[in-house]
Design an enzyme around this catalytic site. Structure first.
Site, PDB file in Angstrom:
ATOM      1  N   GLN A  31       1.458  -1.593  -5.661  1.00 15.01           N
ATOM      2  CA  GLN A  31       2.387  -1.523  -6.411  1.00 15.01           C
ATOM      3  C   GLN A  31       3.095  -0.314  -6.000  1.00 15.01           C
ATOM      4  O   GLN A  31       4.276   0.136  -6.349  1.00 15.01           O
ATOM      5  CB  GLN A  31       1.810  -1.602  -7.651  1.00 15.01           C
ATOM      6  CG  GLN A  31       1.164  -0.662  -8.456  1.00 15.01           C
ATOM      7  CD  GLN A  31       0.931  -0.437  -9.712  1.00 15.01           C
ATOM      8  OE1 GLN A  31      -0.447  -1.672  -9.914  1.00 15.01           O
ATOM      9  NE2 GLN A  31       1.376   0.017 -10.943  1.00 15.01           N
ATOM     10  N   CYS A  53       2.019  -2.951 -12.967  1.00 17.25           N
ATOM     11  CA  CYS A  53       0.702  -3.614 -13.039  1.00 17.25           C
ATOM     12  C   CYS A  53       1.220  -4.859 -13.132  1.00 17.25           C
ATOM     13  O   CYS A  53       0.813  -5.482 -13.197  1.00 17.25           O
ATOM     14  CB  CYS A  53       0.047  -2.407 -13.475  1.00 17.25           C
ATOM     15  SG  CYS A  53      -0.067  -2.586 -15.432  1.00 17.25           S
ATOM     16  N   HIS A  87      -3.321  -0.895 -18.474  1.00 15.12           N
ATOM     17  CA  HIS A  87      -3.240  -1.161 -16.685  1.00 15.12           C
ATOM     18  C   HIS A  87      -3.689  -2.976 -16.992  1.00 15.12           C
ATOM     19  O   HIS A  87      -4.383  -3.216 -17.332  1.00 15.12           O
ATOM     20  CB  HIS A  87      -4.287  -0.792 -16.219  1.00 15.12           C
ATOM     21  CG  HIS A  87      -3.946  -0.359 -14.591  1.00 15.12           C
ATOM     22  ND1 HIS A  87      -2.609  -0.667 -13.528  1.00 15.12           N
ATOM     23  CD2 HIS A  87      -5.062  -0.729 -13.713  1.00 15.12           C
ATOM     24  CE1 HIS A  87      -2.857  -1.101 -12.556  1.00 15.12           C
ATOM     25  NE2 HIS A  87      -4.046  -1.271 -12.485  1.00 15.12           N
ATOM     26  N   ASN A 110      -7.332  -5.190  -7.970  1.00 15.60           N
ATOM     27  CA  ASN A 110      -6.351  -4.190  -8.540  1.00 15.60           C
ATOM     28  C   ASN A 110      -4.803  -4.404  -7.306  1.00 15.60           C
ATOM     29  O   ASN A 110      -5.010  -5.134  -6.643  1.00 15.60           O
ATOM     30  CB  ASN A 110      -6.769  -3.168  -8.701  1.00 15.60           C
ATOM     31  CG  ASN A 110      -6.793  -1.977  -9.341  1.00 15.60           C
ATOM     32  OD1 ASN A 110      -5.048  -2.300  -9.779  1.00 15.60           O
ATOM     33  ND2 ASN A 110      -7.256  -0.714  -9.467  1.00 15.60           N
TER      34      ASN A 110
END
Ligand code: NAG
Length: 352
Positions: free
Chosen positions: A152, A158, A295, A316
């Site tokens: 990102q 996110c 997040h 992630n």
């Protein structure tokens, strides 16, 4: 030239300070430690191509780096199931990190009333799945339902990466095709509700937008720029994949989360600004972690480590150098019902 000058400046001033205190052995040890830390900061700067604007900024960053190193080393010296590293976030304070590298806005009554009126979620379709029928471990990566790790960058979206990851999963499961989908379309075009591009957003609101939009286009047609942009409706109209709706997993219930993850990748919110999460390098993250949800990530599997520790596999969006090639394993079925770092508080998934 400016960088060379500023590093020389900081080194000289530390040397001068060390000399002024050389009468005391303890003070000299302290100065030696600081000099070693200055050298580590220099190495770290070189590794991550970090350049500071001036000597004052460098001195300030050094203090942040030193404090983060102290935390990382004390965790790594302890008896834990995971370890940390001074990754590229090591010269950022907690607040700076949360502001630039996360971006989840937790669902609140006030926030929902500000957003567009949402399609009601349809319940929890996996409610009657029996845990006896659910496999002991699942890894959607090995089943071809997870695209490569994305990054990102310094943009708090996110939420878009998390929503896209679980959508890519359900699209693969329903159509047989794994297609990398566009986060940038969400960043640029999903701007009339809660979601505000790099300034943060929420996965359910993204699913809601995607349903109304008729789908999402591909990553290659609408590539990621790590910045807010104007909606490119030409590209956005080339929708490559769609979803019918989305559902929330019952909150604070890791058993329900497992029923869902056994069936498809699931979007999950966590306290990604927690320093253990931020500096995670490997192992199964466990123990102390906050529950300030900031997040969005995606649960793409679960399993049991060789020492018996149960974990979730989370995808992630901080690149492949973070964690275990971009993934994190987080302890599963802990005593705290909110789950580690709040992972059980607000999970949801799209339906196809
Ligand atoms: C679960 O089972 C109950 C009782 O048979 C039924 O009423 C309910 O609709 C089922 N829920 C789902 C999501 O299938």
């Amino acid at each position: 030239m400016a960088t060379h000058y500023s590093s020389a400046f900081v080194l000289l001033s530390v040397v001068a300070w060390a000399c002024a205190l050389s009468g005391s052995l303890a003070a000299r040890d302290l100065a030696d430690q600081d000099q070693a830390m200055v050298a580590r900061h220099e190495e770290w700067m070189a590794k991550y191509d970090r350049v500071y604007s001036d000597a004052a900024e460098k001195a300030r960053r050094f203090e942040v780096f030193k404090a983060n190193m102290a935390l990382i080393e004390s965790v790594n010296a302890g008896n834990h199931k995971f370890w940390l590293e001074a990754n590229r976030f090591a010269d950022l304070t907690d607040d700076e990190f949360r502001a630039t590298w996360t971006g989840y806005r937790p669902k609140t009554a006030a926030a929902s009333s500000k957003g567009r009126s949402r399609t009601a979620t349809t319940g929890f379709k996996y409610a009657n799945v029996s845990l006896d029928d659910v496999p002991a471990s699942v890894d959607w990566r090995t089943k071809g339902a997870v695209t490569p790790i994305k990054n990102q960058g310094e943009c708090g979206c996110c939420w878009a990466f998390s929503a896209v990851a679980s959508m890519e999963g359900v699209v693969k499961l329903s159509t047989g095709k794994l297609v990398s989908l566009s986060e940038q379309e969400l960043v640029d075009c999903d701007v009339n509700g809660m979601d505000q591009g790099c300034e943060g957003g929420e996965m359910d609101d993204a699913f809601d937008f995607i349903v109304g939009n008729g789908g999402l286009t591909t990553e290659s047609r609408y590539p990621y720029t790590a910045s807010d942009g104007t909606c490119n409706s030409n590209e956005a109209s080339g929708d490559a994949a769609s979803i019918k709706g989305y559902e929330d997993v019952p909150a604070n219930d890791e058993a329900s989360l497992r029923k869902a993850v056994a069936n498809q990748p699931v979007s999950v919110a966590v306290d990604g600004g927690d320093s253990h999460f931020r500096f995670y390098k490997g192992g199964v993250l466990s123990g102390a972690c906050g529950t300030e949800l900031d997040h969005g990530i995606a649960a793409v599997g679960y399993g049991v480590a060789s020492d018996g520790t149960k974990y979730w596999v989370m995808k992630n969006s901080w690149g492949t150098s973070w964690g275990e090639a971009g993934y994190i394993r987080m302890e599963r079925d802990i005593a705290d019902e909110e789950g580690l770092c709040g992972l059980a508080m607000q999970p949801s998934y799209p339906t196809a």
